[in-house]
Every structure is written in C-alpha cells, then in structure tokens.
Write a protein that holds these residues in place. Structure first.
Motif, short mmCIF file in Angstrom:
data_model
loop_
_atom_site.label_atom_id
_atom_site.label_comp_id
_atom_site.label_asym_id
_atom_site.label_seq_id
_atom_site.Cartn_x
_atom_site.Cartn_y
_atom_site.Cartn_z
N PRO A 157 3.91 -62.91 -22.76
CA PRO A 157 2.98 -63.18 -21.65
C PRO A 157 1.55 -63.42 -22.08
CG PRO A 157 3.52 -60.85 -21.74
CD PRO A 157 4.41 -61.53 -22.74
N ASP A 158 1.14 -62.93 -23.24
CA ASP A 158 -0.26 -63.10 -23.63
C ASP A 158 -0.51 -64.37 -24.42
OD1 ASP A 158 1.28 -62.11 -25.65
OD2 ASP A 158 -0.16 -60.59 -26.32
N THR A 159 0.48 -64.81 -25.22
CA THR A 159 0.27 -65.97 -26.09
C THR A 159 1.11 -67.18 -25.72
OG1 THR A 159 2.01 -65.21 -27.60
CG2 THR A 159 -0.24 -64.41 -28.03
N ALA B 54 0.01 -80.60 -29.72
CA ALA B 54 -0.81 -79.86 -30.69
C ALA B 54 -1.00 -80.59 -32.01
CB ALA B 54 -0.16 -78.49 -30.94
N MET B 55 -1.12 -81.90 -31.99
CA MET B 55 -1.36 -82.60 -33.25
C MET B 55 -2.72 -82.18 -33.83
SD MET B 55 -1.59 -86.68 -34.18
CE MET B 55 0.14 -87.09 -34.03
N GLY B 56 -2.73 -81.70 -35.05
CA GLY B 56 -3.95 -81.26 -35.71
C GLY B 56 -4.19 -79.77 -35.62
N ALA B 57 -3.46 -79.07 -34.74
CA ALA B 57 -3.58 -77.60 -34.69
C ALA B 57 -2.90 -77.00 -35.93
CB ALA B 57 -2.94 -77.07 -33.42
N SER B 58 -3.30 -75.79 -36.26
CA SER B 58 -2.69 -75.15 -37.44
C SER B 58 -2.62 -73.65 -37.23
CB SER B 58 -3.51 -75.46 -38.71
OG SER B 58 -4.80 -74.89 -38.62
N ILE B 59 -1.74 -73.04 -37.98
CA ILE B 59 -1.62 -71.57 -37.97
C ILE B 59 -1.23 -71.13 -39.37
CG2 ILE B 59 0.80 -71.64 -37.17
CD1 ILE B 59 0.04 -69.02 -35.56
N GLY B 60 -1.96 -70.15 -39.87
CA GLY B 60 -1.73 -69.70 -41.24
C GLY B 60 -1.93 -70.80 -42.26
N GLY B 61 -2.79 -71.77 -41.94
CA GLY B 61 -3.07 -72.85 -42.88
C GLY B 61 -2.06 -73.98 -42.84
N ARG B 62 -1.05 -73.91 -41.97
CA ARG B 62 -0.05 -74.97 -41.87
C ARG B 62 -0.17 -75.70 -40.54
NH1 ARG B 62 5.90 -73.80 -43.99
NH2 ARG B 62 5.88 -76.06 -43.56
N HIS B 63 -0.01 -77.01 -40.60
CA HIS B 63 -0.08 -77.82 -39.39
C HIS B 63 1.07 -77.48 -38.45
CE1 HIS B 63 -3.37 -80.52 -40.24
NE2 HIS B 63 -2.89 -80.78 -41.45
N ALA B 64 0.76 -77.39 -37.16
CA ALA B 64 1.82 -77.35 -36.15
C ALA B 64 2.64 -78.63 -36.29
CB ALA B 64 1.22 -77.25 -34.75
N GLY B 65 3.94 -78.49 -36.18
CA GLY B 65 4.83 -79.64 -36.35
C GLY B 65 5.47 -79.72 -37.72
N THR B 66 4.97 -78.89 -38.66
CA THR B 66 5.49 -78.95 -40.04
C THR B 66 6.23 -77.68 -40.44
OG1 THR B 66 3.49 -78.04 -41.08
CG2 THR B 66 3.52 -80.42 -40.65
N VAL C 66 -5.12 -67.96 -22.38
CA VAL C 66 -4.01 -67.63 -23.28
C VAL C 66 -4.62 -67.19 -24.61
CG1 VAL C 66 -2.06 -68.60 -24.56
CG2 VAL C 66 -2.41 -69.20 -22.15
N ALA C 67 -4.06 -66.16 -25.21
CA ALA C 67 -4.58 -65.65 -26.47
C ALA C 67 -4.06 -66.47 -27.65
CB ALA C 67 -4.17 -64.19 -26.66
N ALA C 68 -4.94 -66.78 -28.57
CA ALA C 68 -4.52 -67.43 -29.81
C ALA C 68 -3.95 -66.38 -30.76
CB ALA C 68 -5.69 -68.15 -30.45
N GLN C 69 -2.87 -66.70 -31.42
CA GLN C 69 -2.28 -65.76 -32.37
C GLN C 69 -3.15 -65.66 -33.63
OE1 GLN C 69 1.89 -67.31 -32.65
NE2 GLN C 69 2.42 -65.29 -31.85
N PRO C 70 -3.03 -64.57 -34.38
CA PRO C 70 -3.82 -64.43 -35.62
C PRO C 70 -3.60 -65.62 -36.55
CG PRO C 70 -2.75 -62.35 -35.05
CD PRO C 70 -2.20 -63.38 -34.10
N GLY C 71 -4.70 -66.14 -37.08
CA GLY C 71 -4.62 -67.26 -38.01
C GLY C 71 -4.45 -68.61 -37.36
N ALA C 72 -4.50 -68.65 -36.01
CA ALA C 72 -4.28 -69.91 -35.30
C ALA C 72 -5.59 -70.66 -35.11
CB ALA C 72 -3.63 -69.64 -33.94
N ALA D 159 -3.92 -54.97 -20.79
CA ALA D 159 -5.04 -55.10 -21.71
C ALA D 159 -4.66 -54.82 -23.15
CB ALA D 159 -6.18 -54.17 -21.29
N GLY D 160 -3.60 -55.46 -23.63
CA GLY D 160 -3.20 -55.34 -25.02
C GLY D 160 -4.05 -56.26 -25.88
N PRO D 161 -3.46 -56.84 -26.91
CA PRO D 161 -4.22 -57.72 -27.78
C PRO D 161 -4.86 -58.88 -27.04
CG PRO D 161 -2.11 -57.15 -28.76
CD PRO D 161 -2.10 -56.63 -27.37
N ALA D 162 -4.25 -59.26 -25.90
CA ALA D 162 -4.80 -60.41 -25.18
C ALA D 162 -6.09 -60.08 -24.45
CB ALA D 162 -3.78 -60.92 -24.17
#
Length: 451
Positions: free
Chosen positions: A83-85, A137-149, A317-323, A437-440
């Motif tokens: 629900p948060d992300t 999400a073209m061009g978005a990344s998480i943990g240094g990797r592109h979304a879609g890859t 919406v909360a972004a995940q760590p490294g996003a 009121a968790g991480p989000a």
C-alpha cells in the motif's frame, strides 16, 4: 547477419542500436504499440514453455497489460500490491504462483521504479519468466539499474503521455538470446537488428503482418495503406498531441468522446505490427532528450509536492530505497479519512484524473479470462482512491493553484499521511503490510506528517 528491416530500416536500426547501448541489452524489438509488444513477449514465452498458460499480473495496473495477455491467449492470475509503494507484494505473488505460471509481470507505475530482485529469484524457483514492465518508467532506476532491465525481458511504451513518445509504439529489450530468437521468429516485423536468418529484409517490413491477425482478428495498422498516408496521419497526430498536452488546450481533446481521453477500457482486440520508420526517427530524437525530460518531470513533481504541503490528509506514493523515479505522473492518495466527497476529485481539463478506476479483480470484461484467486484488497482500495497529476513542462503556477484548490476542498482537516487501516469503510480488508505511518510517512504531504 541480416538487418531484419526493409524499407526505412535505417531509422529503426539506429533507434534499436541506441536502445541497446542506452540500456545495455543485446536485443531490442520495435512494435506499433506497447500492448502489441507485450502480446508478442507472452507468445514467445509460451512457445518456449508450452505447458504454461497463465500470466501473473498486478491487480492494479494499466488495462492494456491484461488486454495483451488475453490477446496472446493467456489466462490471467492476479497479485496484490504494497500500500505504501505500489510495489508487488512478495507474499501475494508467491501465493499465486503455480505450475501453469508462465510469466510474472512487474510494473513501475507512474515512473516509480520498484525492486524486483526477490521476484526474479521467486520466478527462477518456479521456472517462470519475469517481465519488467517499464512502460511508464523509461530512464528510472533502482539500485543503479534501469527499470526495464531487471527481468528476462523489459518493456517501454512510446505512447502519448509517456516521458518520450512517438505518437504510439512499444519496445521490448532482452539479454536472452533464446527469447530473442523466438521473438524474431514470432514477430519478424519488429526486429531492429541482426538476430536470426528467419528475420529476412523481405518479411521484416512493419507493413508485413497478417491482414487478419488470428490472435486479435484486427487488420494491422499500415497494412494495405500507402507509406505516405500512414506517415502523414502519424505526423498530424504528433502535432495535435504536442499542442493538446498544454493544460489550456487539453479541454479540446478531453471533450471529444470518440478520442476516449482519460478512459480505461479492456480492449483485447488490437493490431500487431512494427514501428514505422518515421516513429523510430521521432523516438530516436526524443531518446537523446530523455535525461532532460526526466529531470524536468522530477523538478515539476517536487514543485507540486511543495505546493501541496499545506493540504491536510494527502500522501504520495513512497519511493523504495535506492529508487530514482521519473514521475510520469504524480500519484496522490488520501489519508485515513479518505476524500470528503466519497471519491477522488477530478478535473479533466487540468489533467487531474484517476488512472485505472477499477482493479483488474473487479473488471467484468476480464472475468472470462481470469483465474479464480486472491481478493487483492490493496489494489481495489488504490483503484477507488488514487488520482494523478500531470508533471510535464507545460504545467504552470496557475494550474497548480487550481489543482491545490480542488484538493483542499476534497480533503479534511484530520491528520494527514497515514496509511489506510483495515477498519476503514473505504478499505475493506487488511493490506499485506498494514500499519499506520510506517516507512511511507516520509511521503505524507500535509497536516503534520513528516516532511
């Protein structure tokens, strides 16, 4: 080695090469729409695993994803979201996996990249493919990797409203030679580069698709039409879309019912075909501006969030760590007290709209193709509650003022930024990861939430 493209192939080859270099994948396939690309991916996977006929989709996502699965002849199973992300609920995905699961689709909704590393392991354990749907999400990344890859195959959309567009279009990228060969065999018109001798220049033209697609029963776009006519229409659409993305002009297309602006419908009958060379040229030019476009979207999203800080009872919406999101749209959810009018406020003329008004679980048209399974309460609540705001460069201060005024009237003075709770009338069941009121909480906007 063959190029896999005939007339106008230079633009398609150049765009395919740019995609492979940008995203570090060995193969890229160019389709006329995102859902045509998705259908091709499902068919290729099915050909490699013929005993499996179910695709596992998030219960809240674009209806085009489900339409592509139906178009490809698949049965649809659903999983719930956090629900948060809005990230896939790992427990829900695990509960829905089975011997017939062909593929799990993970979506980076509204440009928010989600971590799917655990899903990849789960898919490997069950012998299923993982499709990394980065249509938004073209061009978005998480943990240094592109979304879609991060999956076995990735998807980008070039439709209107995306961060780069070619009027329409869909791209598949993969590092799997096995999957690439099957994709080329099933849809040679989408090949952008040398893969297989099956993709010859003669059969790889974007016009060269079956006139009556046995899977969709629809004449493919461009088949039987002249090059000039098809591309003239595309060029005209590009101009109209550019003009009408301005909020001051958005009322015109929004008022024309036959354009279905803002409408979400399940339409499993659609054309298959390749990307036109003109579209490839447009997309190649736009790809060179992708970083600048995404930077502009991030800046606009930040400005809107700052403008909303005094509005109680809202959260993003909360972004995940490294996003590193790209904010194709800015999604907003109400606090625990919900919307004052009982539903999300909308203003189509400003581009302030709901995205998918029903979860796939509640979509009647999908019922004949859906596998009986989980209730997916978070997805249902999000479908009933979420609105999105535009983040493109044409949003002006007066547009933000108007949207803020609407949101102020639609929210209460109660505490903001809390996640939905199980006893809420608007949220009939407990989410997989519930709790106030968790991480989000860091994404709460107003009313005393963390800033």
């Amino acid at each position: 080695m063959r190029t896999g493209r005939g007339r106008g192939g230079d633009a398609c080859e150049a765009f395919g090469r740019a995609l492979r270099e940008t995203f570090g994948m060995r193969h890229a396939f160019l389709h006329c729409t995102g859902r045509a690309a998705l259908s091709a991916a499902f068919r290729a996977m099915r050909a490699l695993a013929p005993t499996r006929d179910e695709v596992l989709l998030p219960a809240y996502t674009s209806y085009s994803v489900a339409a592509a699965a139906v178009h490809a002849g698949m049965r649809v199973a659903l999983y719930d979201l956090e629900p948060d992300t809005l990230a896939p609920s790992h427990d829900s995905v695990a509960a829905a996996m089975g011997e017939r699961t062909l593929c799990v689709v993970a979506c980076h909704l509204f440009g928010y990249p989600v971590d799917i590393a655990a899903l990849r392991i789960l898919c490997q354990q069950h012998g299923a493919w993982l499709l990394d749907d980065a249509a938004q999400a073209m061009g978005a990344s998480i943990g240094g990797r592109h979304a879609g890859t991060c999956g076995d195959v990735g998807l980008f959309s070039l439709a209107r409203g995306k961060n780069i567009t070619a009027v329409d279009g869909g791209v598949l990228i993969t590092g799997s030679d096995e999957l690439a060969r099957q994709l080329a065999q099933d849809a040679p018109y989408a090949v952008s580069h040398a893969i297989t001798d099956n993709a010859s220049p003669d059969n790889a033209s974007p016009d060269n698709v079956p006139p009556d697609d046995a899977r969709g029963g629809v004449v493919a776009r461009g088949a039987g039409e002249t090059f000039c006519r098809v591309d003239a229409v595309l060029a005209a659409k590009a101009v109209v879309l550019w003009v009408c993305q301005h909020p001051r002009a958005y009322w015109l297309p929004a008022s024309l019912p036959f354009l279905h602006i803002g409408a979400s419908r399940l339409e499993p009958r659609f054309a298959s075909g390749g990307l036109r060379p003109l579209q490839a040229a447009m997309a190649l030019r736009a790809l060179g501006r992708l970083d600048a476009v995404n930077a502009g979207r991030r800046a606009m999203a930040h400005r809107i969030v700052q403008r909303l800080r005094d509005v109680c009872g809202l959260r993003t919406v909360a972004a995940q760590p490294g996003a590193d999101p790209v904010f194709t749209r800015l999604p907003l959810l109400p606090g625990a007290e919900g919307w004052t009018g009982g539903g999300p406020p909308q203003m189509g003329a400003l581009g302030m709209v709901r995205s998918y008004p029903q979860s796939l679980r509640d979509l009647a048209a999908l019922s004949p193709h859906r596998v009986a399974g989980q209730d997916c309460p978070v997805a249902r609540w999000v479908a009933a509650s979420l609105i999105t705001l535009p983040t493109h460069a044409f949003v002006e201060q007066r547009d933000m003022d108007a949207m803020v005024g609407i949101l102020v009237r639609a929210t209460t003075k109660g505490p903001g930024g809390r996640l939905p709770v199980a006893q809420s009338a608007a949220f009939p069941g407990p989410p997989a990861t519930s709790g106030p009121a968790g991480p989000a909480a860091s994404t709460a906007i107003g009313g005393g939430g963390a800033r």
